[in-house]
Scaffold this active site. Structure first.
Site, PDB file in Angstrom:
ATOM      1  N   GLY A  90     -18.478 -33.242   0.990  1.00 20.19           N
ATOM      2  CA  GLY A  90     -19.263 -33.322   2.202  1.00 20.19           C
ATOM      3  C   GLY A  90     -20.441 -34.246   2.002  1.00 20.19           C
ATOM      4  N   TYR A 153     -27.295 -31.136   9.542  1.00 18.33           N
ATOM      5  CA  TYR A 153     -26.596 -30.809   8.296  1.00 18.33           C
ATOM      6  C   TYR A 153     -26.399 -29.286   8.158  1.00 18.33           C
ATOM      7  CZ  TYR A 153     -26.303 -29.830   3.251  1.00 18.33           C
ATOM      8  OH  TYR A 153     -25.948 -29.326   2.022  1.00 18.33           O
TER       9      TYR A 153
HETATM   10  N1  LIG Z   1     -26.530 -30.021  -4.827  1.00 21.08           N
HETATM   11  C1  LIG Z   1     -27.186 -29.071  -4.162  1.00 21.08           C
HETATM   12  O1  LIG Z   1     -28.304 -28.663  -4.533  1.00 21.08           O
HETATM   13  C2  LIG Z   1     -26.563 -28.456  -2.932  1.00 21.08           C
HETATM   14  C3  LIG Z   1     -27.308 -27.526  -2.190  1.00 21.08           C
HETATM   15  C4  LIG Z   1     -26.733 -26.940  -1.071  1.00 21.08           C
HETATM   16  C5  LIG Z   1     -25.432 -27.265  -0.711  1.00 21.08           C
HETATM   17  N2  LIG Z   1     -24.744 -28.192  -1.435  1.00 21.08           N
HETATM   18  C6  LIG Z   1     -23.384 -28.537  -0.984  1.00 21.08           C
HETATM   19  O2  LIG Z   1     -22.503 -28.524  -2.091  1.00 21.08           O
HETATM   20  C7  LIG Z   1     -21.517 -29.558  -1.956  1.00 21.08           C
HETATM   21  C8  LIG Z   1     -21.496 -30.400  -3.227  1.00 21.08           C
HETATM   22  O3  LIG Z   1     -22.798 -30.876  -3.466  1.00 21.08           O
HETATM   23  P1  LIG Z   1     -23.079 -32.018  -4.545  1.00 21.08           P
HETATM   24  O4  LIG Z   1     -24.526 -31.943  -4.862  1.00 21.08           O
HETATM   25  O5  LIG Z   1     -22.073 -31.932  -5.627  1.00 21.08           O
HETATM   26  O6  LIG Z   1     -22.834 -33.298  -3.633  1.00 21.08           O
HETATM   27  P2  LIG Z   1     -22.291 -34.743  -4.080  1.00 21.08           P
HETATM   28  O7  LIG Z   1     -22.710 -35.691  -3.006  1.00 21.08           O
HETATM   29  O8  LIG Z   1     -22.672 -35.036  -5.484  1.00 21.08           O
HETATM   30  O9  LIG Z   1     -20.707 -34.540  -4.004  1.00 21.08           O
HETATM   31  C9  LIG Z   1     -19.997 -34.501  -2.782  1.00 21.08           C
HETATM   32  C10 LIG Z   1     -18.704 -35.251  -2.989  1.00 21.08           C
HETATM   33  O10 LIG Z   1     -17.955 -35.184  -1.766  1.00 21.08           O
HETATM   34  C11 LIG Z   1     -17.281 -36.418  -1.637  1.00 21.08           C
HETATM   35  N3  LIG Z   1     -16.933 -36.631  -0.215  1.00 21.08           N
HETATM   36  C12 LIG Z   1     -17.801 -36.790   0.815  1.00 21.08           C
HETATM   37  N4  LIG Z   1     -17.122 -36.986   1.962  1.00 21.08           N
HETATM   38  C13 LIG Z   1     -15.805 -36.952   1.635  1.00 21.08           C
HETATM   39  C14 LIG Z   1     -14.600 -37.097   2.391  1.00 21.08           C
HETATM   40  N5  LIG Z   1     -14.624 -37.319   3.709  1.00 21.08           N
HETATM   41  N6  LIG Z   1     -13.420 -37.003   1.743  1.00 21.08           N
HETATM   42  C15 LIG Z   1     -13.387 -36.777   0.413  1.00 21.08           C
HETATM   43  N7  LIG Z   1     -14.496 -36.635  -0.361  1.00 21.08           N
HETATM   44  C16 LIG Z   1     -15.677 -36.728   0.255  1.00 21.08           C
HETATM   45  C17 LIG Z   1     -18.247 -37.462  -2.157  1.00 21.08           C
HETATM   46  O11 LIG Z   1     -17.592 -38.655  -2.539  1.00 21.08           O
HETATM   47  C18 LIG Z   1     -18.905 -36.735  -3.316  1.00 21.08           C
HETATM   48  O12 LIG Z   1     -18.303 -37.053  -4.556  1.00 21.08           O
HETATM   49  C19 LIG Z   1     -21.893 -30.349  -0.709  1.00 21.08           C
HETATM   50  O13 LIG Z   1     -21.068 -29.932   0.356  1.00 21.08           O
HETATM   51  C20 LIG Z   1     -23.333 -29.967  -0.444  1.00 21.08           C
HETATM   52  O14 LIG Z   1     -23.645 -29.998   0.950  1.00 21.08           O
HETATM   53  C21 LIG Z   1     -25.278 -28.791  -2.533  1.00 21.08           C
END
Ligand SMILES: NC(=O)c1ccc[n+]([C@@H]2O[C@H](COP(=O)([O-])OP(=O)(O)OC[C@H]3O[C@@H](n4cnc5c(N)ncnc54)[C@H](O)[C@@H]3O)[C@@H](O)[C@H]2O)c1
Length: 291
Positions: A90, A153
């Site tokens: 995402g 978001y």
């Molecule tokens: N990191 C945090 O602190 C945090 C906090 C709250 C929620 N989240 C949620 O956890 C999830 C992972 O977070 P993260 O920090 O690893 O994010 P990140 O951006 O490092 O990883 C997300 C991955 O999703 C892939 N992606 C995006 N759109 C895509 C699509 N249409 N098709 C295929 N792949 C796609 C991206 O290429 C990326 O590698 C996310 O959904 C984020 O909203 C993260």
């Protein structure tokens, strides 16, 4: 959860596997002894992302594609061996609707539809604390409070949580939504003393999602922080026992993160004040509604 197809290797799909959380889970889950035992000795991690994932390791299957593309998603499930999905892909912060529709909304619909059609047992979903960012920091909220998204978001995360609820109760696909706080090696802000989720606790929570018995749950992805904004008893009931506590970093953040009193007041921080049309009277209404 028991393998439905004893003659075939069970599959766990990780979406967004090239991302920060996905990379950690790729590393930690592939040889996890409890998961191996659960699956009778072996399972495949089907890793998918829109960007490069490197080459596949021993029990890995790598698929590059866009989850907004229904046909690509259907292909991930075509062998009917998928038991669980860890849906992390995402756009992980505020963005325009067009970006969020293709990264956060369409992928969720495609994943849950394919899961329903192919009899997947459960979908674990990376939700966010921004689903409830408009609660005051002075309140301790559980996961059953009404959502109060603080951003487009955050609203996309509420959508997928509710998709999980619908598909769990209507179609029998269990759902486990984790409202993740701050996933980092250590907190980088004072707010993070409340919201931090350590790497070890991330893995522990995901394993609860993979192993526990539930229909549809929303939990907080947070460590055992003294200053947590959240009552995480829903996760504790299912066996989550977080080990890390952000308090040991408290000396690094003696004062507020910003001079913005709205951001400092609400749990969502700057997500609540970004783009805000300010009115103290309107925001005060949020305090009148006891939880
Ligand atoms: N990191 C945090 O602190 C945090 C906090 C709250 C929620 N989240 C949620 O956890 C999830 C992972 O977070 P993260 O920090 O690893 O994010 P990140 O951006 O490092 O990883 C997300 C991955 O999703 C892939 N992606 C995006 N759109 C895509 C699509 N249409 N098709 C295929 N792949 C796609 C991206 O290429 C990326 O590698 C996310 O959904 C984020 O909203 C993260």
């Amino acid at each position: 959860m028991l393998p439905r197809l004893p003659d075939k290797t069970p599959v766990i799909v990780i979406t967004g596997a090239a991302g920060r959380i996905g990379s950690l889970l790729r590393e930690r889950l592939s040889a996890d002894p409890e998961l191996k035992a659960l699956f009778g000795g072996s399972f495949t991690l089907r890793l998918t992302d829109i960007i490069d994932l490197g080459s596949a390791g021993p029990n890995e299957d790598v698929r590059i594609g866009n989850l907004a593309d229904e046909q690509f998603v259907d292909g991930l499930f075509a062998d009917q061996q998928v038991q669980a999905v860890i849906h992390l892909a995402g756009y992980p912060r505020e963005a325009d609707w067009e970006v969020l529709l293709d990264a956060n909304i369409r992928p969720s619909i495609n994943i849950w539809e394919a899961a329903r059609r192919t009899g997947v047992d459960r979908v674990l979903f990376a939700s966010s604390n921004h689903a409830t960012g408009f609660y005051a920091r002075s309140q301790t909220i559980g996961s059953s409070v009404p959502p109060r998204p603080d951003s487009r978001y955050g609203l996309t995360k509420v959508f997928s949580e509710q998709l999980g609820f619908l598909y769990a109760y209507k179609f029998g696909v269990r759902s486990f939504s984790m409202r993740i706080g701050m996933f980092l090696p250590e907190p980088t802000t004072r707010r993070g003393l409340s919201t931090w989720l350590s790497y070890d606790d991330t893995v522990a929570l995901v394993k609860v999602g993979l192993l526990a018995d539930y229909t549809s749950e929303v939990v907080y992805g947070v460590s055992n922080n003294e200053r947590a904004f959240w009552d995480n008893s829903a996760a504790f009931r299912l066996g989550y026992r977080p080990k890390d506590n952000a308090e040991r970093f408290a000396h690094m953040f003696p004062g507020p993160d910003t001079a913005d009193e709205v951001a400092e007041h609400f749990q969502g921080g700057v997500y609540t004040s970004n783009g805000l049309v300010r009115s103290g009277a309107r925001l005060a209404e949020l305090e009148k509604d006891p939880i």
